[in-house]
Design a protein around this motif. Structure first.
Motif, PDB file in Angstrom:
ATOM      1  N   LEU B   7       0.904  -1.312  -0.213  1.00  0.00           N
ATOM      2  CA  LEU B   7       0.050   0.451   0.169  1.00  0.00           C
ATOM      3  C   LEU B   7       0.957   1.557   0.076  1.00  0.00           C
ATOM      4  N   PRO B   8       0.014   2.016  -0.561  1.00  0.00           N
ATOM      5  CA  PRO B   8       0.752   3.761  -0.126  1.00  0.00           C
ATOM      6  C   PRO B   8       0.745   4.395   1.210  1.00  0.00           C
ATOM      7  N   SER B   9       1.607   5.173   1.624  1.00  0.00           N
ATOM      8  CA  SER B   9       1.909   5.674   2.685  1.00  0.00           C
ATOM      9  C   SER B   9       0.776   7.202   2.706  1.00  0.00           C
ATOM     10  N   ASN B  23       2.654  14.392  11.122  1.00  0.00           N
ATOM     11  CA  ASN B  23       3.960  13.959  12.104  1.00  0.00           C
ATOM     12  C   ASN B  23       5.216  12.431  11.238  1.00  0.00           C
ATOM     13  N   HIS B  24       6.181  12.222  11.485  1.00  0.00           N
ATOM     14  CA  HIS B  24       6.223  11.143  11.073  1.00  0.00           C
ATOM     15  C   HIS B  24       5.289  10.205  12.227  1.00  0.00           C
ATOM     16  N   ASP B  25       5.203  10.393  13.200  1.00  0.00           N
ATOM     17  CA  ASP B  25       4.426   8.640  14.049  1.00  0.00           C
ATOM     18  C   ASP B  25       2.779   8.999  14.001  1.00  0.00           C
ATOM     19  N   ALA B  28       2.816   7.221  10.391  1.00  0.00           N
ATOM     20  CA  ALA B  28       2.770   5.480  10.793  1.00  0.00           C
ATOM     21  C   ALA B  28       1.661   5.164  11.635  1.00  0.00           C
ATOM     22  N   ARG B  29       1.064   5.940  12.817  1.00  0.00           N
ATOM     23  CA  ARG B  29      -0.237   5.816  12.802  1.00  0.00           C
ATOM     24  C   ARG B  29      -1.311   5.123  12.199  1.00  0.00           C
ATOM     25  N   ASN B  31      -1.141   4.509   8.745  1.00  0.00           N
ATOM     26  CA  ASN B  31      -0.448   3.989   7.701  1.00  0.00           C
ATOM     27  C   ASN B  31      -0.892   2.349   8.480  1.00  0.00           C
ATOM     28  N   VAL B  32      -1.128   2.178  10.015  1.00  0.00           N
ATOM     29  CA  VAL B  32      -1.056   0.613  10.345  1.00  0.00           C
ATOM     30  C   VAL B  32      -2.741   0.556  10.162  1.00  0.00           C
ATOM     31  N   LEU B  33      -3.027   1.143  10.800  1.00  0.00           N
ATOM     32  CA  LEU B  33      -4.827   1.645  10.748  1.00  0.00           C
ATOM     33  C   LEU B  33      -5.211   1.642   9.480  1.00  0.00           C
ATOM     34  N   HIS B  35      -3.432  -0.396   7.425  1.00  0.00           N
ATOM     35  CA  HIS B  35      -3.181  -1.677   7.208  1.00  0.00           C
ATOM     36  C   HIS B  35      -4.258  -3.140   7.753  1.00  0.00           C
ATOM     37  N   LEU B  36      -4.551  -2.124   8.905  1.00  0.00           N
ATOM     38  CA  LEU B  36      -5.353  -2.859   9.605  1.00  0.00           C
ATOM     39  C   LEU B  36      -7.052  -3.155   9.104  1.00  0.00           C
ATOM     40  N   MET B  97     -10.132   4.039  16.435  1.00  0.00           N
ATOM     41  CA  MET B  97      -9.029   3.986  16.991  1.00  0.00           C
ATOM     42  C   MET B  97      -8.113   5.172  15.853  1.00  0.00           C
ATOM     43  N   ALA B 104      -6.146  13.717  17.240  1.00  0.00           N
ATOM     44  CA  ALA B 104      -5.164  14.286  18.499  1.00  0.00           C
ATOM     45  C   ALA B 104      -4.357  15.129  17.188  1.00  0.00           C
TER      46      ALA B 104
END
Ligand SMILES: C[S@@+](CC[C@H](N)C(=O)[O-])C[C@H]1O[C@@H](n2cnc3c(N)ncnc32)[C@H](O)[C@@H]1O
Lengths: 130, 398
Positions: B7-9, B23-25, B28-29, B31-33, B35-36, B97, B104
């Protein structure tokens, strides 16, 4: 009809970001598992899993930046712009990570489709004599 | 080599002028969701059919001596199954989430966002807010798709955070398939019109329930000489939508705060094209017929009305209906099921159209294939309504 299009606070300095970010949606939340607290623990576990994935991502970025530039700097990580190759590697890594965390769900699915026998049942079958 | 598709970012999304910064994290969060969501739809959901066919269905037939007749009967027994319960708990949780992450992120930059929005909107008569507009019951009573604050809540003066968070999350809930501006739906309609009706040149276009205007923008770009009017009731969405379109250099859309139930400010037969995207499943049974009557009144003869939606339930197996209906009860979408049960031709008929002229068509967006890969239409696992093959219904007015 309600007129809720108006705010009660003057500025964003008056809001509590932590509470507001995690606030619940209106209406009773459905719980799905037999035990509500088990489901709450599941929610916490998934949040922890997400945070670990985020940490993994940050480490991966750090490594990539180090490799690219040979320096350690927080700003370099913030500004790091992943290549298509890097993004694809991260995407695959995240999918593997989730598959590990949710292995029990996959195995339940396999058991359903394979009609696995219990050990007692196998024992009965395998210890039968003619 | 692995055959797993990557998947793309979230960071590949276009940074339009009011796009919240991740921001970076945070990226990332998200992106994880994303993928989930992909994991749940491609790897967990297929097990539900197994559960149904191997255990739940045979047990039902054994107990009742007949087939289950409705999706509600299927729901009752499926929701007692452990695998289905675990999937449901994970899916609801993933949704929650996603909202927390988006909120946030936008709340910490709330001031900066408001300022950018105000700057872009300043002195424009293409943003028409009306503080006397009441929030209708269909959204004031329920936080649709579990979005706290729904579409309209303002936490402080000039707040746009619910709109910004909605924009942030579209990528996550659709598993990254709507393209760099999350505008795949609008693109799909525009592509279809250009390909199938190249001589249709609408001069005045109305988009109902535009939210952040992401699907109205590609229409405005496809018909740059047309005047587009995008309607919503939600103040933060309209502010954000207007600034978003401005920042993309799109000037031919007016964002107007109004209730689509009547729209008395527009003359009869004054629009050539009336569209909506994923709008009707959030309309109550009281509001929907009134809104369709508005469409009927406002559409010119020879004009087209076309609406993106999920397909109706009619003709689908009770199991598939149950799967498609999960959101009705578990994702705060109370009208989802009732809307998909309606006979749309009959509704159009009641609104004064010739319902027998209704057509249905599958429209697909080709979104930035270089970044987002080929459209997942067809090659994704069975995900019951999450794939970006849009079902559209509509009619040409006689
Ligand atoms: C599901 S969203 C539409 C999504 C959006 N068109 C898209 O493409 O993603 C529904 C929108 O309709 C708006 N809405 C609901 N009832 C309305 C009404 N009676 N009049 C005008 N807008 C309404 C809501 O505020 C919300 O922004």
């Amino acid at each position: 009809m309600t007129s809720a299009n108006t705010s009660t606070k003057k500025s964003s300095a008056d809001i509590d970001i932590l509470d507001l970010a995690g606030t619940k949606a209106k209406g009773q939340r459905p719980y799905f598992l037999a035990d509500k607290q088990v489901e709450q623990v599941l929610s916490i576990a998934m949040a922890v899993a997400t945070e670990l994935a985020v940490t993994r991502e940050r480490l991966a970025s750090l490594e990539a930046v180090l490799a690219e530039k040979g320096i350690i700097s927080a700003d370099a990580i913030e500004q790091f712009s992943p290549s298509a190759k890097h993004t694809a590697a991260r995407s695959l890594d995240t999918q593997e990570y989730l598959a590990r965390i949710l292995r029990i769900v996959q195995q339940d699915k396999e058991e359903i489709s394979q009609d696995d026998k219990s050990m007692e049942q196998l024992q009965r079958e395998l210890t039968q004599t003619d | 080599m692995s055959n797993v598709k990557t998947l793309p970012s979230w960071r590949a999304l276009t940074q339009h002028g009011v796009m919240p910064q991740a921001n970076h994290d945070e990226a990332a969060r998200l992106n994880v969701l994303t993928h989930l969501n992909l994991h749940l739809s491609s790897r967990v959901i297929p097990g539900l059919r197994q559960v149904y066919e191997k255990h739940v269905h045979p047990a039902f037939v054994k107990e009742h001596g007949r087939e289950p007749e409705t999706r509600h009967e299927v729901r009752k027994v499926m929701m007692e199954d452990g695998y289905c319960q675990l999937w449901s708990a994970l899916r609801r949780n993933t949704m929650e989430m996603r909202h927390q992450t988006g909120r946030a992120m936008v709340l910490r930059q709330a001031d900066a966002l408001s300022k950018k929005v105000e700057q872009l909107n300043k002195g424009c008569d293409t943003l028409q807010l009306d503080p006397t507009i009441e929030v209708p019951a269909n959204i004031s009573q329920v936080d649709i798709h579990c979005q706290p604050g729904c579409y309209y809540q303002e936490y402080y003066d000039q707040d746009v955070t619910v709109a910004a968070s909605y924009d942030v999350g579209l990528f996550v809930t659709t598993a990254g398939l709507l393209g760099a501006l999350s505008d795949g739906g609008g693109q799909a309609i525009a592509n279809w019109l250009k390909a199938e009706h190249p001589n249709f040149k609408p001069k005045r276009i109305l988009d109902l329930g535009c939210t952040v205007g992401h699907n109205a923008v590609p229409l405005a770009q496809a018909f740059p000489d047309a005047e587009v009017i995008a309607i919503d009731v939600a103040t933060p969405c309209l502010r954000y939508a207007h600034a978003r379109a401005k920042s993309l250099g799109v000037d031919n859309i007016s964002f107007v705060q109004a209730n689509v139930e009547s729209l008395p400010q527009y003359a009869d037969e004054s629009f050539d094209l009336i569209t909506s995207a994923m709008f009707w499943h959030e309309a109550s049974h009281k509001m929907l017929p009134k809104a369709l009557k508005t469409v009927q009144r406002l559409l010119k003869p020879e004009g087209l009305t076309i609406h993106l939606e999920q397909p109706q339930y009619h003709g689908k197996s009770v199991f598939e209906q149950f799967m498609r209906d999960w959101d009705t009860y578990n994702n705060n979408e109370p009208y989802w099921g009732p809307m998909h049960d309606l006979d749309l031709a009959e509704q159009l008929d009641k609104a004064g159209f010739d319902g027998s002229a209704m057509f249905e068509v599958g429209v697909v967006a080709k979104v930035d294939e270089k970044i987002f890969g080929k459209s997942a239409a067809g090659d994704s696992g069975e995900d019951f309504g999450r794939a970006p093959v849009w079902n559209a219904f509509g009619l040409w007015k006689k």
